[in-house]
Write an enzyme that holds these catalytic residues in place. Structure first.
Site, short mmCIF file in Angstrom:
data_model
loop_
_atom_site.label_atom_id
_atom_site.label_comp_id
_atom_site.label_asym_id
_atom_site.label_seq_id
_atom_site.Cartn_x
_atom_site.Cartn_y
_atom_site.Cartn_z
N ARG A 1 22.53 -33.42 -42.61
CA ARG A 1 21.27 -32.70 -42.85
C ARG A 1 21.39 -31.30 -42.09
O ARG A 1 20.37 -30.84 -41.50
CB ARG A 1 20.15 -33.48 -42.31
N ARG B 1 32.31 -31.17 -31.09
CA ARG B 1 32.01 -32.54 -30.26
C ARG B 1 33.17 -33.15 -29.93
O ARG B 1 34.38 -32.97 -30.69
CB ARG B 1 31.23 -33.13 -31.54
N LYS C 1 19.11 -27.19 -39.22
CA LYS C 1 18.77 -28.63 -39.01
C LYS C 1 17.69 -29.04 -39.93
O LYS C 1 16.53 -28.50 -39.73
CB LYS C 1 18.68 -29.17 -37.83
N GLY D 1 29.66 -36.58 -39.73
CA GLY D 1 29.40 -35.06 -40.27
C GLY D 1 27.78 -34.73 -40.22
O GLY D 1 27.12 -35.48 -40.22
N ASP E 1 29.67 -38.29 -30.94
CA ASP E 1 29.37 -37.04 -31.79
C ASP E 1 28.24 -36.27 -31.16
O ASP E 1 28.03 -35.03 -32.00
CB ASP E 1 28.83 -37.56 -33.36
N ASN E 2 27.62 -36.62 -30.13
CA ASN E 2 26.68 -36.00 -29.73
C ASN E 2 26.88 -35.39 -28.18
O ASN E 2 26.16 -35.04 -27.23
CB ASN E 2 25.36 -36.78 -29.40
N ARG F 1 19.11 -23.61 -35.18
CA ARG F 1 19.74 -24.17 -33.84
C ARG F 1 20.62 -23.04 -33.48
O ARG F 1 21.42 -22.65 -34.44
CB ARG F 1 20.15 -25.56 -33.97
P1 AMP Z 1 22.15 -38.10 -34.98
O1 AMP Z 1 21.77 -39.57 -34.44
O2 AMP Z 1 21.05 -37.19 -35.16
O3 AMP Z 1 23.21 -37.71 -34.02
O4 AMP Z 1 22.87 -38.02 -36.15
C1 AMP Z 1 23.94 -39.15 -36.61
C2 AMP Z 1 24.33 -38.85 -37.96
O5 AMP Z 1 23.36 -39.18 -38.99
C3 AMP Z 1 24.99 -37.43 -38.25
O6 AMP Z 1 25.88 -37.54 -39.03
C4 AMP Z 1 23.79 -36.66 -38.92
O7 AMP Z 1 23.98 -35.80 -39.70
C5 AMP Z 1 22.99 -38.06 -39.62
N1 AMP Z 1 21.68 -38.07 -40.07
C6 AMP Z 1 20.56 -38.05 -39.27
N2 AMP Z 1 19.56 -37.90 -40.02
C7 AMP Z 1 19.74 -37.88 -41.20
C8 AMP Z 1 18.94 -37.57 -42.42
N3 AMP Z 1 17.59 -37.52 -42.38
N4 AMP Z 1 19.78 -37.36 -43.50
C9 AMP Z 1 21.14 -37.38 -43.54
N5 AMP Z 1 21.69 -37.39 -42.48
C10 AMP Z 1 21.12 -37.77 -41.37
MG MG Z 2 23.98 -36.11 -33.85
#
Ligand code: AMP
Ligand code: MG
Length: 464
Positions: A87, A178, A107, A84, A245-246, A171
């Site tokens: 951030r 996703r 974001k 989910g 998720d991406n 964004r």
């Molecule tokens: P990502 O690697 O950017 O696809 O992020 C994977 C997951 O980690 C997603 O659920 C993001 O919302 C969460 N996430 C990434 N960075 C942070 C952060 N600094 N604080 C909280 N959640 C994060």
């Molecule tokens: Mg992501």
């Protein structure tokens, strides 16, 4: 004109989000504003005038209804039933003057119940990096989410014991649906929710399909994603974190974390610090495409046919089609790059020969193709060395398929370092160049050349 919000996700998909506001930033200041995108979205000067407040959580634009979306995902092959927006906050869906619907999402806008251990924040450098690289992708003709603004928050973000200036990115995405959005519902056994999400996705992105045609949806997603990854490959783009998720059902590139453009051609290239196995290496991207789509198929299979055995057989047949489908898209990209006319049985061997020669020398991916294009344009000799049949090369086409300028890693780092210490000029200069990637090199050679040897191996990071 300002935002015209219509928040269909919150209306149509109960149980897949949590309504909550972003954290207000103490001293917001706009660092980057995407004027061409604002214009495309029909957003007038009042939006820019309010950007610092609206895109930092200090205040919400009228009509916004802020929420964090739930999703699941396979990260590096391991399944998390609940990830989910940890951030991010979806402000709403803006309807542009042409009637297109765009998610407007912040974001780096604070913690949510999905944050797990994270701080919910983002730093200036990585958010400007996403702005720059997504803008490069858009200019290169690749479907992508884009950045409308980057706003410094005035609050520090702690990374590795260091205080960095914080920022929020605004964004813009065709949607944030996703593969992981489907997996979230599948993991809960929510078959009604899955059918609702299927209908929602079709209505939003593929309205020509039958409204509940999950198989039609799966086919079109295969087609979009195969084309997308082929485009990445043609540009030497390495996403770096192709977790489920991406991967977006819209076919847009999403989530610019550890991504980077390859310079010297080596199929195993990996930039991400955490990708130790090379799961998301350059040459693995087509395989991961198939792997991720298999995870989507698992969510959709009950909708393919009432009879389970039939449904699984249908899914398997579709999954088998992905590799040849990708190959066709990739060959189309490579033919365009090399201006090969028509489709010849020898094309694949020709491309493989060229790539083999390039890999042997570690030739710069972008520069090699551009120089071939320049040579073709000048009808220079030497082409016959690479191509036994130069008559099949159209002399003037390839520059339009072979960029002179990509966001090179050393230039990106230089621009971000300056920006973080308060000088935005190098960022703006680089942005201006990456926005016209196919234009002539003259007068901007600095932006076309590979990193100096002293730059060393490049490493990128997730979740920054
Ligand atoms: P990502 O690697 O950017 O696809 O992020 C994977 C997951 O980690 C997603 O659920 C993001 O919302 C969460 N996430 C990434 N960075 C942070 C952060 N600094 N604080 C909280 N959640 C994060
Ligand atoms: Mg992501």
């Amino acid at each position: 004109m300002t935002f015209r919000f219509d928040n269909s996700w919150l209306r149509d998909l109960p149980g897949t989000f949590l309504r909550l506001p972003p954290d207000p930033a103490p001293a917001p200041e706009v660092l980057a504003w995407n004027a061409p995108l604002a214009q495309m979205l029909g957003l007038g000067p009042e939006v820019q005038a309010n950007a610092a407040r609206w895109f930092s959580g200090a205040d919400l634009p009228p009509g916004a209804d802020s929420a964090a979306l739930a999703y699941a995902g396979h990260q590096f092959g391991g399944f998390s039933p609940q990830l989910g927006d940890g951030r991010a906050h979806l402000l709403g869906e803006h309807l542009d003057p042409a009637g297109n619907r765009w998610d407007i999402q912040l974001k780096g806008s604070g913690r949510t119940p999905f944050s797990r251990g994270g701080d919910g924040k983002a730093a200036v450098g990585p958010m400007l990096r996403e702005f720059l690289i997504s803008e490069a992708m858009a200019a290169l003709g690749v479907p992508t989410t884009r950045a409308l603004a980057v706003v410094a928050t005035g609050a520090p973000v702690w990374r590795d014991g260091q205080a960095l200036p914080g920022a929020v990115l605004a964004r813009v995405a065709a949607s944030h649906i996703r593969v992981g959005s489907f997996q979230f519902l599948a993991a809960r056994g929510d078959e009604a929710g899955l059918r609702a999400l299927t209908r929602y996705t079709i209505a939003r992105h593929y309205p020509d399909l039958a409204p509940d045609g999950a198989l039609g949806l799966f086919d079109v997603v295969i087609a979009r994603q195969a084309r997308l990854i082929a485009q990445w490959m043609g540009l030497g783009f390495i996403h770096g974190v192709m977790n489920t998720d991406n991967m977006a059902l819209s076919g847009e590139t999403i989530d610019y974390g550890p991504c980077a453009f390859m310079e010297g051609y080596a199929p195993g290239t990996v930039f991400s610090s955490i990708d130790r196995q090379g799961r998301y290496a350059y040459a693995n991207q087509p395989l991961i495409l198939g792997w991720n789509l298999a995870r989507l198929a698992e969510c959709l299979v009950p909708q393919f046919d009432a009879d389970e055995e039939t449904a699984v057989a249908i899914a398997n047949a579709r999954l088998k089609s992905i590799a040849p489908r990708f190959r066709d898209e990739w060959l189309a990209v490579m033919r365009a790059k090399l201006a090969l006319q028509g489709a010849d049985a020898g094309d694949e061997a020709l491309v493989d020969d060229l790539l083999g020669a390039m890999a042997g020398q570690g030739a710069d991916w972008t520069l090699t193709f551009r120089r071939l294009a320049d040579a073709a344009e000048g009808r220079e000799a030497g082409l016959t060395v690479l191509f036994p049949d130069p008559a099949r090369l159209l002399a003037w086409l390839p520059r339009a398929a072979n960029p002179a300028v990509i966001p090179r890693n050393h230039l990106v780092e230089e621009a971000l370092a300056a920006a973080v210490s308060g000088d935005l000029q190098p960022f703006e200069a680089l942005l201006a160049e990456i926005r016209r990637p196919f234009a002539p090199e003259a007068g901007r050679e600095r932006f076309t050349l590979p990193a100096p040897s002293g730059f060393g191996p490049y490493v990128t990071f997730c979740g920054t």
